[in-house]
Design an enzyme around this catalytic site. Structure first.
Site, short mmCIF file in Angstrom:
data_model
loop_
_atom_site.label_atom_id
_atom_site.label_comp_id
_atom_site.label_asym_id
_atom_site.label_seq_id
_atom_site.Cartn_x
_atom_site.Cartn_y
_atom_site.Cartn_z
N MET A 137 10.90 -6.24 4.50
CA MET A 137 11.16 -6.79 5.82
C MET A 137 12.51 -7.51 5.88
SD MET A 137 8.53 -5.45 7.02
CE MET A 137 8.12 -6.04 8.65
N GLY B 122 22.16 0.97 11.06
CA GLY B 122 21.46 0.39 12.20
C GLY B 122 20.04 -0.03 11.83
N ASN C 35 13.17 4.90 4.38
CA ASN C 35 12.29 3.86 4.90
C ASN C 35 11.09 4.52 5.58
OD1 ASN C 35 11.47 1.22 5.75
ND2 ASN C 35 12.31 1.64 7.79
N THR D 150 0.82 -1.22 0.00
CA THR D 150 0.00 0.00 0.00
C THR D 150 0.85 1.27 0.00
OG1 THR D 150 -0.27 0.10 2.42
CG2 THR D 150 -1.92 -1.17 1.18
N ASN D 151 2.02 1.21 0.60
CA ASN D 151 2.91 2.38 0.52
C ASN D 151 3.46 2.55 -0.89
OD1 ASN D 151 3.40 3.94 3.13
ND2 ASN D 151 3.46 1.82 3.85
N LEU E 187 16.88 -6.56 6.60
CA LEU E 187 17.92 -5.58 6.87
C LEU E 187 18.84 -5.52 5.66
CD1 LEU E 187 18.82 -6.52 10.55
CD2 LEU E 187 17.32 -4.69 9.71
N ASP F 42 16.44 0.95 11.97
CA ASP F 42 15.53 2.09 12.16
C ASP F 42 16.18 3.24 12.93
OD1 ASP F 42 13.52 0.60 10.86
OD2 ASP F 42 12.91 -0.35 12.73
N HIS G 243 8.51 3.62 8.73
CA HIS G 243 8.40 2.71 9.88
C HIS G 243 7.10 3.01 10.63
CE1 HIS G 243 9.66 0.25 13.27
NE2 HIS G 243 9.30 1.23 14.06
#
Ligand code: GAR
Length: 221
Positions: free
Chosen positions: A89, A150, A114, A13-14, A91, A152, A116
């Protein structure tokens, strides 16, 4: 007009919000490539429906550095200026982040963003909405940030706040937050595309942006 590479693992949806904002010219960008790492991800169908090139690059069982090198190669091959994680989903490895590091053209801004579903630095990582409910916070929200090495932790570009209501369960809170993600993610990408973002240490400046005049409280009479 800048070229976006959108990475997704789920419903997308994003991605749709970004596609719609580009199509409506609210954002001076085009989605050049969509990559999903999970077979059947809804994001792939959305890309196809929008007539945008897409690619399934399954990540299961593939070593991270090797996967990310392939990913970076495909994105670079598509001439991507900015990588947008949209429910991706996984890293990303340091090599990938370096490959899309700051350039003169990005005015020193990193080139991976990103979204979040939490008000960082609270509730990073997985299931931010459930973390927020379990903690008993009065407000929840979402964050658009540049991605560093890192989890988020990168410089924050935009945040939106929603109340946590007494009757909320995870699904209800997730839906309320998602509506705000769809608003602030295209906005942040639009700022990047317009060259309005700059980074000073951890602080991101948005040239010409408005700020709220005062705070909110919850509960209130
Ligand atoms: C969104 O809520 C996004 O913030 C979250 O996954 C959802 C994807 O929804 N991302 C993360 O949790 C990343 N850590 P979508 O596929 O419908 O855009």
């Amino acid at each position: 007009m800048i070229r976006l590479g959108v990475l997704a693992s789920g419903g997308g949806t994003n991605l749709q919000a970004l596609l719609d904002a580009c199509a409506a010219r609210r954002v001076d960008a085009e989605v050049a490539l969509v990559v999903a790492n999970v077979p059947g991800a809804g994001a792939l169908a959305r890309a196809e429906a929008a007539g945008v090139p897409s690619l399934l690059l399954p990540s299961k069982g593939v070593e991270r550095a090797e996967y990310d090198a392939r990913l970076a190669e495909r994105l670079a091959g598509a001439g991507v200026d900015l990588v947008c994680l949209a429910g991706f989903m996984r890293l990303l490895s340091p090599g990938f982040i370096e490959a899309f590091g700051p350039t003169a053209q990005s005015r020193g801004c990193p080139r991976v963003m990103n979204v979040h579903p939490g008000l960082l630095p609270s509730f990073p990582g997985l299931k931010a909405q459930a973390q927020c409910l379990a903690y008993g916070a009065r407000f929840a929200g979402c964050t658009v940030h540049f991605v560093d090495q890192g989890v988020d932790t990168g410089p924050i570009i935009a945040q939106a706040v929603v109340p946590v209501l007494p009757e909320d369960d995870e699904a209800a809170l997730t839906a309320r937050i998602l509506a705000e993600e769809h608003r602030i993610y295209p906005q942040a990408v639009g700022w990047f595309a317009a060259g309005r973002l700059s980074v000073e240490g951890r602080r991101v400046r948005v040239a010409g942006a408005a700020v709220p005049a005062r705070g909110l409280s919850s509960p209130h009479d």
